[in-house]
Write a protein that holds these residues in place. Sequence first.
Motif, PDB file in Angstrom:
ATOM      1  N   GLU A   6       0.827  -1.201   0.000  1.00  0.00           N
ATOM      2  CA  GLU A   6       0.000   0.000   0.000  1.00  0.00           C
ATOM      3  C   GLU A   6       0.863   1.253   0.000  1.00  0.00           C
ATOM      4  OE1 GLU A   6      -2.124  -2.916   2.930  1.00  0.00           O
ATOM      5  OE2 GLU A   6      -0.080  -2.268   2.468  1.00  0.00           O
ATOM      6  N   SER A   7       0.298   2.331  -0.525  1.00  0.00           N
ATOM      7  CA  SER A   7       0.950   3.639  -0.484  1.00  0.00           C
ATOM      8  C   SER A   7      -0.118   4.711  -0.599  1.00  0.00           C
ATOM      9  CB  SER A   7       1.967   3.774  -1.623  1.00  0.00           C
ATOM     10  OG  SER A   7       1.323   3.698  -2.884  1.00  0.00           O
ATOM     11  N   GLY A   8       0.282   5.949  -0.364  1.00  0.00           N
ATOM     12  CA  GLY A   8      -0.630   7.070  -0.548  1.00  0.00           C
ATOM     13  C   GLY A   8      -1.200   7.662   0.723  1.00  0.00           C
ATOM     14  N   GLY A   9      -0.920   7.037   1.852  1.00  0.00           N
ATOM     15  CA  GLY A   9      -1.405   7.587   3.100  1.00  0.00           C
ATOM     16  C   GLY A   9      -0.708   8.892   3.449  1.00  0.00           C
ATOM     17  N   GLY A  10      -1.216   9.559   4.474  1.00  0.00           N
ATOM     18  CA  GLY A  10      -0.616  10.817   4.897  1.00  0.00           C
ATOM     19  C   GLY A  10      -1.500  11.534   5.885  1.00  0.00           C
ATOM     20  N   SER A  11      -1.164  12.783   6.124  1.00  0.00           N
ATOM     21  CA  SER A  11      -1.909  13.624   7.053  1.00  0.00           C
ATOM     22  C   SER A  11      -2.618  14.727   6.289  1.00  0.00           C
ATOM     23  CB  SER A  11      -0.974  14.230   8.088  1.00  0.00           C
ATOM     24  OG  SER A  11      -0.362  13.224   8.873  1.00  0.00           O
ATOM     25  N   VAL A  12      -3.912  14.860   6.526  1.00  0.00           N
ATOM     26  CA  VAL A  12      -4.705  15.895   5.868  1.00  0.00           C
ATOM     27  C   VAL A  12      -5.660  16.506   6.867  1.00  0.00           C
ATOM     28  CG1 VAL A  12      -4.605  14.826   3.591  1.00  0.00           C
ATOM     29  CG2 VAL A  12      -6.479  14.255   5.139  1.00  0.00           C
ATOM     30  N   GLN A  13      -6.182  17.652   6.518  1.00  0.00           N
ATOM     31  CA  GLN A  13      -7.200  18.289   7.343  1.00  0.00           C
ATOM     32  C   GLN A  13      -8.577  17.764   6.954  1.00  0.00           C
ATOM     33  OE1 GLN A  13      -6.628  22.568   7.013  1.00  0.00           O
ATOM     34  NE2 GLN A  13      -5.401  22.531   8.895  1.00  0.00           N
ATOM     35  N   ALA A  14      -9.497  17.888   7.866  1.00  0.00           N
ATOM     36  CA  ALA A  14     -10.876  17.465   7.598  1.00  0.00           C
ATOM     37  C   ALA A  14     -11.391  18.157   6.337  1.00  0.00           C
ATOM     38  CB  ALA A  14     -11.762  17.795   8.778  1.00  0.00           C
ATOM     39  N   GLY A  15     -12.084  17.380   5.528  1.00  0.00           N
ATOM     40  CA  GLY A  15     -12.578  17.885   4.259  1.00  0.00           C
ATOM     41  C   GLY A  15     -11.642  17.623   3.091  1.00  0.00           C
ATOM     42  N   GLY A  16     -10.428  17.194   3.396  1.00  0.00           N
ATOM     43  CA  GLY A  16      -9.447  16.939   2.358  1.00  0.00           C
ATOM     44  C   GLY A  16      -9.623  15.590   1.698  1.00  0.00           C
ATOM     45  N   SER A  17      -8.680  15.289   0.806  1.00  0.00           N
ATOM     46  CA  SER A  17      -8.753  14.060   0.015  1.00  0.00           C
ATOM     47  C   SER A  17      -7.401  13.353   0.001  1.00  0.00           C
ATOM     48  CB  SER A  17      -9.160  14.375  -1.427  1.00  0.00           C
ATOM     49  OG  SER A  17     -10.425  14.989  -1.491  1.00  0.00           O
ATOM     50  N   LEU A  18      -7.467  12.047  -0.161  1.00  0.00           N
ATOM     51  CA  LEU A  18      -6.281  11.229  -0.371  1.00  0.00           C
ATOM     52  C   LEU A  18      -6.641  10.095  -1.324  1.00  0.00           C
ATOM     53  CD1 LEU A  18      -4.783  10.762   3.226  1.00  0.00           C
ATOM     54  CD2 LEU A  18      -3.710  11.973   1.328  1.00  0.00           C
TER      55      LEU A  18
END
Length: 122
Positions: A6-18
């Motif tokens: 797996e890849s593509g994870g991370g930290s985002v703010q609410a309302g964001g996308s990954l």
Amino acid sequence: QVQLVESGGGSVQAGGSLRLSCIASGYTYSTYSMAWFRQAPGKEREGVAVIRSDGMLIYADSVEGRFTISQDNAKNTLYLEMNSLKPEDTAMYYCAAAERWMGWVLFGYNYWGQGTQVTVSS
């Protein structure tokens, strides 16, 4: 040797996308049902979305309308597009492959990846 990476994870703010990806190798990808699970700290692993081997897409109620599962059989790759992310989506996300789909039961999945972390802040 079977691998799910797996890849593509991370930290985002609410309302964001990954967008998560899972590259599979070592087995006949197109004949398996492919799923995404997640596990938050202190909670059980839960099913998020699946593409069954017959093409049917199934989503957990908590992500319906926000997440989209897809795959590219030519690339042996599974995707999870996650939009309108919420803090409660914070978890380790895993992809899994089932030779014979039996729902969300964990023992029904033959292969698992190591996971990718998704963190959503408010």
